[in-house]
Design a protein around this motif. Structure first.
Motif: not given
Length: 172
Positions: A84-93, A99-101, A103-111
């Motif tokens: 699952k890819i989660m969108k980046p948090p909008k606030s500072g939290y 990290r595993s969710r 986009l970059t981490a998911v694409h690396e894992a898919l590779l």
């Protein structure tokens, strides 16, 4: 066209007929399956499995893929964990998204999923002058004999899953 039902039926048949895979396949199931076109009019089957069952599938992946390719008359079979890819948090939290969710981490894992059991020994991102990016993945040269025919399949499957171009080569 291959659907999830036909892949599930093939897994069920393998569980019934293959003595060596029987025990391992009992607890495993798939999420979905789809067919992608590779150049030259060939096709590949992408099987999505639940993330939690990834290790179980990887344990028997070489034998399973060999048997499924026989069943699907020579089509290449690639097993990929569903992530699952989660969108980046909008606030500072930033703790809201692991990290595993990303986009970059998911694409690396898919590779690494796409070319499993072959290990990726290196990666290079090449930036062309027109701004396009090309990823080169270097695979373990010890596996060259087994997987050389599948390099095009790996590229096509990764492109269909992520929309990114990648070239696979064997390292030094």
């Amino acid at each position: 066209i291959i659907h999830a039902e036909s892949v599930a039926q093939a897994l069920f048949d393998l569980e019934a007929t293959s003595a060596e895979l029987k025990g391992d396949l009992r607890d495993l199931y798939i999420r979905s399956a789809k067919e992608v076109d590779i150049s030259g009019g060939r096709k590949a089957v992408i099987i999505h499995v639940p993330f939690r069952l990834r290790k179980g599938f990887q344990k028997i992946q070489e034998r399973l893929v060999r048997e499924l390719e026989k069943k699907f008359s020579g089509k290449h079979v690639v097993i990929v964990a569903h992530r699952k890819i989660m969108k980046p948090p909008k606030s500072g939290y930033s703790l809201a998204r692991p990290r595993s969710r990303s986009l970059t981490a998911v694409h690396e894992a898919l590779l690494s999923d796409v070319c499993y059991p072959v290990e990726i020994v290196g990666k290079r991102t090449r930036f062309a002058s027109d701004g396009s990016k090309v990823l080169k993945a270097y695979l373990d040269p010890k596996e060259k004999g087994n997987t050389e025919a599948k390099l095009e399949t790996f590229s096509a499957v990764y492109k269909s899953l992520t929309g990114k171009d990648v070239f696979f080569e064997f390292g030094l």
